[in-house]
Motif scaffolding. Structure first.
Motif, mmCIF file in Angstrom:
data_model
loop_
_atom_site.group_PDB
_atom_site.id
_atom_site.type_symbol
_atom_site.label_atom_id
_atom_site.label_comp_id
_atom_site.label_asym_id
_atom_site.label_seq_id
_atom_site.Cartn_x
_atom_site.Cartn_y
_atom_site.Cartn_z
ATOM 1 N N LEU A 225 0.012 -7.277 -1.710
ATOM 2 C CA LEU A 225 -0.398 -7.158 -1.192
ATOM 3 C C LEU A 225 -1.599 -8.383 -1.073
ATOM 4 C CD1 LEU A 225 -2.142 -5.204 0.712
ATOM 5 C CD2 LEU A 225 -3.747 -4.690 -0.976
ATOM 6 N N LEU B 114 1.094 -1.412 -0.203
ATOM 7 C CA LEU B 114 0.093 -0.151 0.170
ATOM 8 C C LEU B 114 0.838 1.141 0.334
ATOM 9 C CD1 LEU B 114 -3.000 -0.701 2.214
ATOM 10 C CD2 LEU B 114 -3.026 -1.141 0.527
ATOM 11 N N SER C 240 2.028 -4.482 -6.941
ATOM 12 C CA SER C 240 2.367 -4.159 -5.444
ATOM 13 C C SER C 240 0.329 -4.619 -5.299
ATOM 14 C CB SER C 240 1.803 -2.118 -5.356
ATOM 15 O OG SER C 240 3.004 -1.734 -6.058
ATOM 16 N N TYR C 241 -0.709 -4.516 -5.755
ATOM 17 C CA TYR C 241 -1.412 -5.419 -4.694
ATOM 18 C C TYR C 241 -1.191 -6.984 -5.349
ATOM 19 C CZ TYR C 241 -6.461 -7.042 -6.647
ATOM 20 O OH TYR C 241 -7.686 -7.684 -5.630
ATOM 21 N N MET D 140 1.551 -0.649 -10.043
ATOM 22 C CA MET D 140 0.436 -1.004 -8.974
ATOM 23 C C MET D 140 -0.454 -2.185 -9.197
ATOM 24 S SD MET D 140 -1.589 2.500 -9.655
ATOM 25 C CE MET D 140 -3.114 2.264 -8.115
ATOM 26 N N ILE E 111 2.553 1.684 -3.517
ATOM 27 C CA ILE E 111 1.347 2.288 -4.121
ATOM 28 C C ILE E 111 0.601 4.292 -4.632
ATOM 29 C CG2 ILE E 111 -1.554 2.176 -4.639
ATOM 30 C CD1 ILE E 111 -1.132 -0.711 -4.571
#
Length: 323
Positions: free
Chosen positions: A293, A247, A289-290, A286, A250
């Motif tokens: 995550l 997060l 990162s997603y 992103m 991002i």
């Protein structure tokens, strides 16, 4: 009783050396998919029957279609379909929580016999689990209201005295008051969270117990051990930090890409090229990162779940020996 480090090491060993992570993850995904399929089927049946349900109203709002006049018949249909969906959600939520809890108990005991059957065993007692889930939700709602009252009063008193903070001192005071109110809310709301932390694990150990018996036993079990459970939760700060790190990535990407996309270049051509590079870099970062995550989130959920289940076994044995 084992130390926090020993419990975490044992949970990590069970997850990877004994391959319980893949069993827990697979069961959680299958339970979620099963729940979504059932809800979709029920929604479709209700919609086909011509009942004015939540799905129909949501579709009309999204498509900007004027809603019909809310006659008593439509209100009754909307209320009945809402009750049906909530009832179904309580059933499926209880089944998923029960199945995951039973599987975590199997993982803590390292007993993989019929693990998939155990994960779906909640379908045998759906009404009991729905009632347990409903009672737990009611308790949490009551405590949420109790937590909102003092925290809201603190914030309301300050903003009644200083309605529009403008000076640095007033802004700092506003931040401090909001932080205090939030901390007060969390402190009060954590009471039911830790009071009923092992509710579904107890139900998984005693499927024939009623909701009242499970809740009463859970309160007795954690009495005197809430601080121990809280400290054990805090000991997972490394894996939680790893789950939150994507997060932060991002947010950094957004902050870096914003000036590039906003301009600041001498020529339109250089600005366009920089914008394209910024968009591509931002999308890739992103997306990565997603994915990170999701991976860290899944690992942390099952890692903490198995660790807390081991601690639950320890607390249960200690209580039994004391009696």
């Amino acid at each position: 009783m084992q130390t926090n480090s020993e419990i975490r090491n044992e949970a990590w060993r069970l997850l990877w050396e004994r391959k319980w992570f893949w069993k827990l993850l697979g069961a959680a995904i299958l339970l979620q998919v099963c729940s979504q399929v059932i809800i979709t089927i029920v929604n479709g049946i209700v919609y086909r029957l011509g009942v004015f349900n939540i799905t129909a109203m949501t579709n009309m709002i999204e498509e900007r279609i004027p809603l019909p006049e809310f006659t008593p018949r439509i209100i009754l249909e909307l209320a009945s379909s809402t009750v049906l969906i909530f009832f179904l959600s309580f059933i499926l939520g209880g089944i998923a929580s029960y199945g995951n809890s039973r599987l975590q108990l199997r993982a803590a005991d390292d007993n993989s016999e019929s693990w998939m059957k155990v994960a779906f065993s909640g379908f045998k007692i759906p009404l009991d689990l729905a009632w347990l889930t409903f009672r737990m939700c009611v308790v949490f709602m009551i405590w949420m209201i109790l937590a909102l009252i003092p925290s809201g009063v603190v914030a309301a008193i300050f903003f009644a005295i200083v309605p529009k903070p403008q000076t640095p001192g007033e802004l700092a005071s506003a931040v401090a008051v909001v932080t205090l109110a939030s901390a007060l809310f969390i402190a009060i709301y954590c009471v039911p969270f830790y009071r009923y932390r092992y509710l579904f694990r107890i139900k998984a150990d005693h499927p024939d117990w009623s909701a009242g018996e499970c809740m009463g036993h859970c309160r007795e079990l954690v009495c005197g051990s809430k601080w121990r459970i809280f400290v054990h939760d805090c000991s997972y700060w490394r894996i939680l930090l790893g789950a939150l790190l994507p997060l932060l990535v991002i947010m950094m990407v957004v902050l870096i890409a914003a000036p590039i996309l906003g301009g600041g270049h001498e020529s339109a051509q250089s600005h366009s090229a920089a914008a394209v590079v910024g968009v591509v870099f931002g999308v890739l970062a992103m997306l990565a990162s997603y994915i990170a995550l999701l991976v860290f989130g899944a690992i942390s959920v099952h890692y903490i779940g198995v660790g807390q289940t081991i601690l639950y076994r320890e607390i249960s044995r200690t209580k039994t020996n004391q009696q």
